[in-house]
Design a protein around this motif. Structure first.
Motif, PDB file in Angstrom:
ATOM      1  N   VAL A  51      -9.551  -0.183 -24.338  1.00 46.52           N
ATOM      2  CA  VAL A  51      -9.203   1.237 -24.421  1.00 46.52           C
ATOM      3  C   VAL A  51      -7.887   1.482 -25.156  1.00 46.52           C
ATOM      4  O   VAL A  51      -7.712   2.501 -25.810  1.00 46.52           O
ATOM      5  CB  VAL A  51      -9.281   1.884 -23.011  1.00 46.52           C
ATOM      6  CG1 VAL A  51      -7.974   1.829 -22.275  1.00 46.52           C
ATOM      7  CG2 VAL A  51      -9.812   3.290 -23.106  1.00 46.52           C
ATOM      8  N   ARG A  52      -6.971   0.532 -25.074  1.00 50.84           N
ATOM      9  CA  ARG A  52      -5.720   0.630 -25.840  1.00 50.84           C
ATOM     10  C   ARG A  52      -5.402  -0.730 -26.451  1.00 50.84           C
ATOM     11  O   ARG A  52      -5.820  -1.767 -25.919  1.00 50.84           O
ATOM     12  CB  ARG A  52      -4.566   1.079 -24.933  1.00 50.84           C
ATOM     13  CG  ARG A  52      -4.529   2.585 -24.717  1.00 50.84           C
ATOM     14  CD  ARG A  52      -3.538   2.972 -23.653  1.00 50.84           C
ATOM     15  NE  ARG A  52      -3.966   2.477 -22.352  1.00 50.84           N
ATOM     16  CZ  ARG A  52      -4.799   3.101 -21.544  1.00 50.84           C
ATOM     17  NH1 ARG A  52      -5.291   4.269 -21.895  1.00 50.84           N
ATOM     18  NH2 ARG A  52      -5.163   2.577 -20.394  1.00 50.84           N
ATOM     19  N   TYR A 165     -10.565   9.896 -29.803  1.00 52.53           N
ATOM     20  CA  TYR A 165      -9.639   8.762 -29.675  1.00 52.53           C
ATOM     21  C   TYR A 165     -10.276   7.559 -28.972  1.00 52.53           C
ATOM     22  O   TYR A 165      -9.681   6.490 -28.917  1.00 52.53           O
ATOM     23  CB  TYR A 165      -8.406   9.193 -28.848  1.00 52.53           C
ATOM     24  CG  TYR A 165      -8.798   9.855 -27.547  1.00 52.53           C
ATOM     25  CD1 TYR A 165      -9.148   9.104 -26.434  1.00 52.53           C
ATOM     26  CD2 TYR A 165      -8.853  11.241 -27.441  1.00 52.53           C
ATOM     27  CE1 TYR A 165      -9.556   9.709 -25.258  1.00 52.53           C
ATOM     28  CE2 TYR A 165      -9.256  11.862 -26.269  1.00 52.53           C
ATOM     29  CZ  TYR A 165      -9.602  11.086 -25.186  1.00 52.53           C
ATOM     30  OH  TYR A 165     -10.026  11.690 -24.032  1.00 52.53           O
ATOM     31  N   PRO A 265      -9.223  14.426 -15.895  1.00 54.80           N
ATOM     32  CA  PRO A 265      -8.362  14.158 -17.056  1.00 54.80           C
ATOM     33  C   PRO A 265      -8.295  15.341 -18.015  1.00 54.80           C
ATOM     34  O   PRO A 265      -9.324  15.802 -18.498  1.00 54.80           O
ATOM     35  CB  PRO A 265      -9.046  12.961 -17.735  1.00 54.80           C
ATOM     36  CG  PRO A 265      -9.838  12.319 -16.640  1.00 54.80           C
ATOM     37  CD  PRO A 265     -10.321  13.461 -15.787  1.00 54.80           C
ATOM     38  N   GLN A 267      -5.945  15.335 -20.718  1.00 53.23           N
ATOM     39  CA  GLN A 267      -5.595  14.658 -21.987  1.00 53.23           C
ATOM     40  C   GLN A 267      -4.517  15.355 -22.792  1.00 53.23           C
ATOM     41  O   GLN A 267      -3.655  14.697 -23.354  1.00 53.23           O
ATOM     42  CB  GLN A 267      -6.825  14.421 -22.881  1.00 53.23           C
ATOM     43  CG  GLN A 267      -8.020  13.778 -22.194  1.00 53.23           C
ATOM     44  CD  GLN A 267      -7.780  12.375 -21.652  1.00 53.23           C
ATOM     45  OE1 GLN A 267      -6.690  11.849 -21.756  1.00 53.23           O
ATOM     46  NE2 GLN A 267      -8.789  11.780 -21.038  1.00 53.23           N
ATOM     47  N   ASP A 305      -5.345  12.380 -16.450  1.00 53.91           N
ATOM     48  CA  ASP A 305      -4.921  11.454 -17.511  1.00 53.91           C
ATOM     49  C   ASP A 305      -4.359  12.298 -18.647  1.00 53.91           C
ATOM     50  O   ASP A 305      -4.933  13.348 -18.974  1.00 53.91           O
ATOM     51  CB  ASP A 305      -6.114  10.665 -18.091  1.00 53.91           C
ATOM     52  CG  ASP A 305      -6.732   9.699 -17.103  1.00 53.91           C
ATOM     53  OD1 ASP A 305      -6.128   9.428 -16.059  1.00 53.91           O
ATOM     54  OD2 ASP A 305      -7.850   9.212 -17.402  1.00 53.91           O
ATOM     55  N   ILE A 307      -2.650  11.956 -22.715  1.00 54.70           N
ATOM     56  CA  ILE A 307      -2.278  11.142 -23.877  1.00 54.70           C
ATOM     57  C   ILE A 307      -1.159  11.867 -24.630  1.00 54.70           C
ATOM     58  O   ILE A 307      -1.300  13.060 -24.917  1.00 54.70           O
ATOM     59  CB  ILE A 307      -3.483  10.947 -24.816  1.00 54.70           C
ATOM     60  CG1 ILE A 307      -4.597  10.179 -24.098  1.00 54.70           C
ATOM     61  CG2 ILE A 307      -3.069  10.229 -26.100  1.00 54.70           C
ATOM     62  CD1 ILE A 307      -5.877  10.012 -24.904  1.00 54.70           C
ATOM     63  N   PHE A 336      -0.407   8.026 -21.096  1.00 55.23           N
ATOM     64  CA  PHE A 336      -0.555   6.976 -22.105  1.00 55.23           C
ATOM     65  C   PHE A 336      -0.002   7.452 -23.440  1.00 55.23           C
ATOM     66  O   PHE A 336      -0.123   8.625 -23.778  1.00 55.23           O
ATOM     67  CB  PHE A 336      -2.040   6.640 -22.311  1.00 55.23           C
ATOM     68  CG  PHE A 336      -2.776   6.359 -21.037  1.00 55.23           C
ATOM     69  CD1 PHE A 336      -2.642   5.137 -20.391  1.00 55.23           C
ATOM     70  CD2 PHE A 336      -3.595   7.327 -20.461  1.00 55.23           C
ATOM     71  CE1 PHE A 336      -3.319   4.872 -19.211  1.00 55.23           C
ATOM     72  CE2 PHE A 336      -4.277   7.076 -19.277  1.00 55.23           C
ATOM     73  CZ  PHE A 336      -4.132   5.844 -18.648  1.00 55.23           C
ATOM     74  N   MET A 337       0.546   6.501 -24.203  1.00 53.83           N
ATOM     75  CA  MET A 337       0.855   6.805 -25.600  1.00 53.83           C
ATOM     76  C   MET A 337      -0.414   6.558 -26.392  1.00 53.83           C
ATOM     77  O   MET A 337      -1.100   5.543 -26.170  1.00 53.83           O
ATOM     78  CB  MET A 337       1.974   5.884 -26.098  1.00 53.83           C
ATOM     79  CG  MET A 337       3.317   6.300 -25.552  1.00 53.83           C
ATOM     80  SD  MET A 337       4.638   5.355 -26.297  1.00 53.83           S
ATOM     81  CE  MET A 337       4.639   3.919 -25.276  1.00 53.83           C
ATOM     82  N   TYR A 338      -0.727   7.473 -27.300  1.00 52.07           N
ATOM     83  CA  TYR A 338      -1.949   7.322 -28.092  1.00 52.07           C
ATOM     84  C   TYR A 338      -1.952   5.974 -28.816  1.00 52.07           C
ATOM     85  O   TYR A 338      -0.964   5.575 -29.424  1.00 52.07           O
ATOM     86  CB  TYR A 338      -2.080   8.464 -29.107  1.00 52.07           C
ATOM     87  CG  TYR A 338      -3.159   8.193 -30.111  1.00 52.07           C
ATOM     88  CD1 TYR A 338      -4.498   8.245 -29.722  1.00 52.07           C
ATOM     89  CD2 TYR A 338      -2.857   7.825 -31.414  1.00 52.07           C
ATOM     90  CE1 TYR A 338      -5.501   7.939 -30.625  1.00 52.07           C
ATOM     91  CE2 TYR A 338      -3.853   7.517 -32.326  1.00 52.07           C
ATOM     92  CZ  TYR A 338      -5.177   7.568 -31.909  1.00 52.07           C
ATOM     93  OH  TYR A 338      -6.171   7.256 -32.796  1.00 52.07           O
ATOM     94  N   SER A 339      -3.090   5.300 -28.756  1.00 52.08           N
ATOM     95  CA  SER A 339      -3.243   3.998 -29.402  1.00 52.08           C
ATOM     96  C   SER A 339      -4.468   4.060 -30.314  1.00 52.08           C
ATOM     97  O   SER A 339      -5.585   4.294 -29.836  1.00 52.08           O
ATOM     98  CB  SER A 339      -3.435   2.955 -28.285  1.00 52.08           C
ATOM     99  OG  SER A 339      -3.852   1.736 -28.797  1.00 52.08           O
ATOM    100  N   ARG A 341      -7.707   3.299 -32.131  1.00 54.89           N
ATOM    101  CA  ARG A 341      -8.783   2.328 -31.898  1.00 54.89           C
ATOM    102  C   ARG A 341      -9.660   2.247 -33.138  1.00 54.89           C
ATOM    103  O   ARG A 341     -10.282   3.254 -33.516  1.00 54.89           O
ATOM    104  CB  ARG A 341      -9.634   2.739 -30.686  1.00 54.89           C
ATOM    105  CG  ARG A 341      -8.899   2.946 -29.374  1.00 54.89           C
ATOM    106  CD  ARG A 341      -8.427   1.666 -28.710  1.00 54.89           C
ATOM    107  NE  ARG A 341      -7.503   0.872 -29.472  1.00 54.89           N
ATOM    108  CZ  ARG A 341      -7.553  -0.460 -29.576  1.00 54.89           C
ATOM    109  NH1 ARG A 341      -8.504  -1.136 -29.008  1.00 54.89           N
ATOM    110  NH2 ARG A 341      -6.666  -1.117 -30.266  1.00 54.89           N
TER     111      ARG A 341
HETATM  112  N1  5AD Z   1      -5.061   5.776 -26.640  1.00 52.39           N
HETATM  113  C1  5AD Z   1      -4.409   6.100 -25.501  1.00 52.39           C
HETATM  114  N2  5AD Z   1      -5.030   6.424 -24.364  1.00 52.39           N
HETATM  115  C2  5AD Z   1      -6.377   6.411 -24.358  1.00 52.39           C
HETATM  116  N3  5AD Z   1      -7.277   6.680 -23.380  1.00 52.39           N
HETATM  117  C3  5AD Z   1      -8.518   6.495 -23.878  1.00 52.39           C
HETATM  118  N4  5AD Z   1      -8.445   6.127 -25.177  1.00 52.39           N
HETATM  119  C4  5AD Z   1      -7.130   6.073 -25.493  1.00 52.39           C
HETATM  120  C5  5AD Z   1      -6.416   5.749 -26.686  1.00 52.39           C
HETATM  121  N5  5AD Z   1      -7.046   5.436 -27.807  1.00 52.39           N
HETATM  122  C6  5AD Z   1      -6.889   7.123 -22.049  1.00 52.39           C
HETATM  123  C7  5AD Z   1      -7.475   8.490 -21.714  1.00 52.39           C
HETATM  124  C8  5AD Z   1      -8.544   8.149 -20.721  1.00 52.39           C
HETATM  125  C9  5AD Z   1      -7.962   6.941 -20.044  1.00 52.39           C
HETATM  126  C10 5AD Z   1      -8.934   6.104 -19.302  1.00 52.39           C
HETATM  127  O1  5AD Z   1      -7.379   6.207 -21.092  1.00 52.39           O
HETATM  128  O2  5AD Z   1      -6.480   9.270 -21.115  1.00 52.39           O
HETATM  129  O3  5AD Z   1      -8.827   9.198 -19.830  1.00 52.39           O
END
Ligand code: 5AD
Ligand code: SF4
Length: 442
Positions: A51-52, A165, A265, A267, A305, A307, A336-339, A341
């Motif tokens: 996921v990240r 994402y 979530p 987001q 959740d 991002i 979470f910081m966006y990662s 994929r």
């Molecule tokens: N980058 C960061 N956070 C992510 N999530 C899912 N994909 C990404 C990503 N590419 C987070 C979302 C999701 C949780 C399980 O992980 O917030 O709800």
């Protein structure tokens, strides 16, 4: 005869934890015993998460170290499974970079694990077996549950949402629901064996039943679990805000065994970003759903959740997230910081946000959320709550630990208590991540 041993490490979410319980079930049947001592194990399995990027990096580091162990213990079989290797390019890279890996298999062929293990044991080369999707839900697989009182119960597999994402739809396949009778039977069996709590699992539980021939939706399934199984606590995760509706709120309010906790979530708090994320709702719609929930279940805990640093996120967009966090006042948030994929639309979007900005926004969000978490905990001071006792606390063996119906951790001293009991605890002290209390006997 000496029993064969295995070491299993699970990365990622509850879905992976539940899959690991199936692996353990198979290995029990094959006569293996679990060990913490990976260096001397006959079999080492990593159930991975995609996921990240950080999760993937951790796995690569682990595989490298396993190579050193295998030099000393050449008979060791190394198996890598789960979401990360369901991506074919990653599986190929592992085979190339770490040729000592014996078996790589994906999320869709877990049901044939014993067969794959035999193939790996016989083969000189890395065995890679990946299926692109699961043809149908396979019932009746063995399971060795990690816990004696609470259990994960799958209700759907896969995801059809394609949030821009997210890698999950690519590695977990299309949505498939289990038949209601199979789910109810599993829960009834758990109740017979003394289980007190189930968490119904799906990437998007709200879309339960859409693919089944019989007419049933998630709210109806929840009602049946509540009315027919006798399980004392019902939780579920994850709900998608787009599909979360009044029928479900009313079902939660009515079901006395459905816990007062919703993980929803959000987001992001900016409509522009929500749209880019392909989430299918606006911040106003999200806030309306929260208001509806609070109207029907005033004390429901709400978690989410979030991002930060999604591509193109401006300071103004981020301010909208902070504002939403303030307005909702979540009990807790996974942030979470966006990662990026590979293979997902967002990874190719322009205006990727520099790490420094992501970090700075993350810190601001964390600070704000901590205030809200603390405020919710403080509101519990002096209150009596029902706690499902999990066992002695890991950090302080002199106290017991358990969870409230709202999913908050409570630690408390007490004699004559055992794991699996439902007890009433009065909250006496607030800590940052947990609550302290004393057993209340009336
Ligand atoms: N980058 C960061 N956070 C992510 N999530 C899912 N994909 C990404 C990503 N590419 C987070 C979302 C999701 C949780 C399980 O992980 O917030 O709800
Ligand atoms: Fe990923 Fe969105 Fe599906 Fe959740 S709903 S698993 S975030 S694609």
């Amino acid at each position: 005869m000496e029993r064969k041993t295995y070491s299993l490490t699970v990365f990622g979410c509850q879905m992976n934890e539940r899959d690991a319980e199936t692996l353990r079930g198979f290995l029990d049947e094959l006569g293996y015993e679990e060990t913490e001592d990976a260096a001397n194990a006959h079999l080492v399995i990593l159930n991975t998460c995609a996921v990240r990027q950080k999760a993937e990096e951790k796995v690569f580091g682990r595989i490298g170290r396993l190579g050193q162990l295998k030099e000393k213990n050449p008979e060791m079989i190394i198996a890598i499974c789960g979401c990360m290797v369901q991506q074919e390019a990653v599986a190929r890279r592992i085979k190339q970079k770490f040729p000592f890996v014996d078996l790589i298999f994906g999320t869709h062929n877990l049901s044939i694990f014993p067969e794959l293990l035999v193939r790996a044991q016989k083969s000189e080369e890395t065995v890679i077996d990946l299926w692109s999707d699961t043809p149908e839900v396979v019932e009746g697989l063995p399971v060795a549950r990690q816990d004696n009182f609470k259990a994960w119960v799958n209700i759907t597999f896969g995801c059809n949402n394609f949030c821009s994402y997210c890698i999950v739809p690519y590695v977990r396949g299309r949505e498939r629901s289990r038949k209601p009778d199979d789910i109810l039977r599993e829960i009834k069996n758990l109740v017979k064996r003394g289980y007190k709590e189930v968490t119904l699992l799906g990437q998007n539980v709200n879309s339960y039943g859409k693919d089944l021939p019989e007419k049933i939706d998630f709210a109806e399934l929840l009602t049946r679990v509540n009315d027919e199984t006798g399980i004392k606590r019902i939780r579920f995760t994850t709900s998608h805000p787009r599909d979360f509706n009044e029928k479900l709120v009313k079902t939660m309010a009515r079901g006395e065994n459905i816990c007062e906790h919703l993980h929803l979530p959000v987001q992001a708090g900016s409509n522009r970003i929500l749209d880019l994320m392909n989430r299918g709702y606006t911040r106003e719609q999200y806030l309306e759903k929260i208001a509806l929930l609070r109207e029907h279940i005033p004390h429901c805990a709400i978690t989410t959740d979030i991002i930060v640093g999604f591509p193109g996120e401006t300071e103004e967009d981020f301010a909208a997230t902070l504002d939403l966090v303030d307005k909702v006042s979540f009990d807790a948030a996974f942030m979470f910081m966006y990662s990026p994929r590979p293979g997902t639309p967002a990874a190719k979007m322009p205006a990727q946000i520099p790490l420094e900005i992501k970090k700075e926004r993350f810190a601001r969000l964390l600070e704000l959320q901590n205030k809200h978490s603390r405020r919710h905990n403080e509101a519990l001071l002096g209150k009596k709550v029902e706690v499902l006792v999990e066992g002695p606390s890991k950090t302080d063996k002199t106290v017991w630990t358990g969870k409230t119906r709202s999913n908050k951790t409570v630690n408390f001293p007490g004699d004559g208590i055992s794991a699996g009991q439902l007890v009433t605890v009065e909250i006496t002290e607030i800590k940052t991540w947990s609550l302290m209390g004393r057993i209340h006997l009336d």
